[in-house]
Design an enzyme around this catalytic site. Structure first.
Site, PDB file in Angstrom:
ATOM      1  CB  CYS B 103      12.263  37.588  42.559  1.00 40.53           C
ATOM      2  SG  CYS B 103      11.793  39.319  42.497  1.00 40.53           S
ATOM      3  N   PRO B 382       3.198  43.352  37.700  1.00 42.42           N
ATOM      4  CG  PRO B 382       5.098  43.358  39.059  1.00 42.42           C
ATOM      5  CD  PRO B 382       4.150  42.438  38.350  1.00 42.42           C
ATOM      6  CG  HIS B 408       8.481  39.159  35.138  1.00 44.37           C
ATOM      7  ND1 HIS B 408       8.950  39.688  33.956  1.00 44.37           N
ATOM      8  CD2 HIS B 408       9.356  39.568  36.093  1.00 44.37           C
ATOM      9  CE1 HIS B 408      10.052  40.366  34.192  1.00 44.37           C
ATOM     10  NE2 HIS B 408      10.322  40.325  35.469  1.00 44.37           N
ATOM     11  N   GLY B 409       6.024  41.276  33.915  1.00 52.22           N
ATOM     12  CA  GLY B 409       6.083  42.712  34.207  1.00 52.22           C
ATOM     13  C   GLY B 409       6.130  43.502  32.913  1.00 52.22           C
TER      14      GLY B 409
END
Lengths: 141, 485
Positions: B103, B382, B408-409
């Protein structure tokens, strides 16, 4: 053995930050497995029509009862994803906690809100409860 | 299981906390968490830190298990976790990489200014929604033969290039050039292949998305220029993975490893952490299968990028001066990678498990394209719908401290159950639209689960990794259109 549709309190969604957790109960292993499947379909927002589906037979063998539960729910996950079919009128027999034989109606789904990526072993333990058996299943979504 | 409290941590720096091995029997290495006071409190709010402690019991670990500030509870290994195991006999744990193998996120930059695009943004969102197959059980437009799928497994983005979905620059600006070595389709089950064939080139559902952003602020002019990012111009993020193909591969190996741990006499506190030595037949087969899923995911995001470019051309072609999209980078955040890292002065070959954590290699890494080599590797973080996303760079600090890894986020903070009870999808959509963010989503309950209030403050997460020195800020993006499955 035919397992009747359970009352709603036989499964409930628990708090889980990233994924879905479902506490399931059943008077015995087949009932627990059926309730887990029904709970998983409700979490995923599966909707079907009223028409009867094709009767299918299933046979699974696993290391132990927890693995058997994961394998059983995984079969449902794959049917939902690959064939857009839900399970209804489920009849199961479980021998020695390691072998499952049964039948179900495979019913076309009308819609589904969200798929399950995987059925996990996270903290999975089938335990005795006052009403029979209980387990918490965590689904990766 | 022991309850974890703030006083159980040693504060190593203002942004780094450690739980020693003495905290719980069975811990092989300490657990280190990057956080400020507020994010530490959030991490204590669920089982994520206990999951990190469980992960610290995996055989063959080196240094420490690392937990990023966007950590949240997963299903065995925490999301936002990094663990490195020493080759050859350290273990690989499929659950510590995750079901959605590779992912990841891809970022495309454009020359299109927000103001010139504004009249067409709604049409652009609709075109993206139409052209990027998404949602439950939705297959793509490709009809892959069994041989085609095997080629995708081996070639990854190179397959997409040969079939007209990519250009050479896209490939150069993808982690590992979009192709992990060692992929062996014979290690993949027929059922995984059955699930994978119809889904290449699809977004899926859940937290995956295509998002059109505007570059909001630049923090590093030189790096932003190298990436083609300019304030006021549009960029596009694509967040997806290896779909049912990767999910099935992980499920297959988590099942296969259940008896393997008994054979190798490995005791673990959670069956989801099952593992096998990297040099065992089981470990080697998993790595070969994981590489297939990783390559599938690289190809998948590449085909999605093709759909995004088509949508830009359909909507903006002839209406704006230049509607081309240039790849900034593509990076995985669920992966097991064989890498060399310096541990106590010695260069050691390890398998770095990153689950909900991004590789963040610093300046000088040879695998980076020339234009990024002196800067460091781009990192894509993100946010949640309606909040910022970030572009960062890997640093020397990330190489020294965190096996070349960073966040990662934003990281979830509210359960999906509570989010659905608190938020109505249709109201959230209306609220975001009133703020100028165009939303296209198939499932309103699904949209509610992904509501911004269910996530941590991504700006606070990025502030921690920047101050701790494991990433460097380049640019902040804000969304103007979000497409969800």
């Amino acid at each position: 053995m035919r397992v009747p549709e359970p009352p709603r309190e036989m499964y409930e969604e628990l708090e889980h930050t990233a994924d879905w957790a479902l506490r399931v109960q059943g008077r015995d292993l087949p009932a627990l497995f059926v309730n887990a499947a029904l709970g998983m379909m409700e979490l995923a927002g599966v909707r079907t029509g009223d028409e009867p589906g094709e009767v299918r037979r299933i046979e699974l063998q696993a290391l132990d009862k927890e693995s058997l539960l994961v394998d059983w729910l995984h079969e449902l996950l794959v049917a939902l994803e690959l064939e857009q079919l839900a399970f209804r009128e489920i009849e199961l027999q479980i021998t020695g906690g390691k072998k499952l034989v049964g039948t179900f109606q495979a019913v076309p789904i009308i819609s589904m809100d969200k798929p399950v990526k995987a059925v996990t072993y996270n903290e999975l333990l089938i335990q005795e409860s006052p009403d029979g058996l209980e387990a918490t299943v965590v689904f990766d979504v | 299981m022991t309850q974890i409290r703030k006083q159980d941590f040693t504060r190593l720096t203002p942004y780094l906390w450690e739980i020693p091995t003495s905290f719980q029997a069975g811990m092989r290495v300490p657990v280190r968490l990057y956080a400020d006071e507020r994010l530490l409190k959030a991490a204590l709010g669920d089982k994520s830190l206990q999951q990190a402690i469980n992960a610290s019991m995996l055989p063959g670990l080196v240094s420490h298990v690392i937990v990023m500030p966007d950590v949240h509870q997963g299903y065995g290994f925490p999301i936002g976790g990094v663990a490195a195991t020493r080759l050859p006999s350290g273990v690989v744990s499929p659950g510590a990489i995750g079901y959605d193998i590779n992912c990841g996120v891809r970022l495309l930059s454009s020359e299109v200014g927000l103001e010139e695009a504004k009249p067409f943004l709604s049409d652009l969102a609709t075109a993206l929604y139409r052209n990027c197959p998404s949602g439950v059980g939705v297959g793509g437009n490709l009809r892959l033969s069994a041989k085609d799928l095997d080629r995708v497994c081996r070639e990854g983005s190179q397959w997409a290039l040969k079939n007209g979905f990519a250009n050479e620059d896209d490939i150069a600006r993808t982690e590992e050039s979009g192709r992990i070595p060692g992929a062996d389709p014979s290690a993949v089950s027929p059922r995984a292949k059955q699930r994978g064939r119809p889904q290449l080139g699809t977004l899926g559902a859940g937290n995956h998305f295509v998002e059109v952003d505007v570059v909001d602020e630049i923090f590093d002019e030189q790096a932003a220029a190298a990436m083609g990012l300019t304030v006021g111009q549009l960029a596009v993020q694509i967040h997806c993975g290896s779909r049912g193909f990767g999910h099935q591969i992980c499920s297959d190996y988590v099942r296969e490893f259940q008896p393997a741990v008994k054979r190798y006499k490995i005791q673990l506190p959670d069956r989801e952490l099952v593992c096998a030595p990297l040099d065992s037949p089981e470990g080697k087969r998993y790595m070969a299968a994981m590489a297939c899923a990783a390559n599938y995911a690289f190809a998948n995001r590449q085909i999605m990028a093709h759909h995004v470019r088509r949508s830009f051309e359909e909507t903006l072609g002839g209406r704006v001066a230049d509607w081309d999209l240039t790849q900034v980078y593509d990076i995985a955040h669920n992966m097991g990678k064989i890498e060399e890292h310096r541990v106590e002065g010695e260069l050691v070959k390890v398998c770095v498990h990153r689950k909900g954590a991004t590789r963040a290699f610093g300046p000088g890494y040879e695998g980076l394209p020339e234009e990024y080599r002196s800067l460091g590797q781009p990192v894509l973080v993100p946010g949640s719908m309606g909040t910022a996303s970030w572009v960062l760079l890997g640093t020397e600090g990330s190489m020294e401290q965190s096996f070349g890894s960073t966040c990662h986020g934003a990281g979830r903070v509210m359960s999906r159950k509570r989010a659905k009870k608190t938020v109505r999808g249709d109201r959230l959509k209306a609220e975001l639209e009133s703020r100028g963010i165009h939303i296209r989503a198939r499932s309103m309950p699904g949209l509610a689960e992904e509501a911004p209030l269910a996530y941590k403050d991504v700006d606070a997460v990025v502030e921690v990794v920047a101050r701790a020195g494991i990433a460097k800020k380049v640019a902040r993006l804000r969304p103007v259109a979000v497409i969800k499955g």
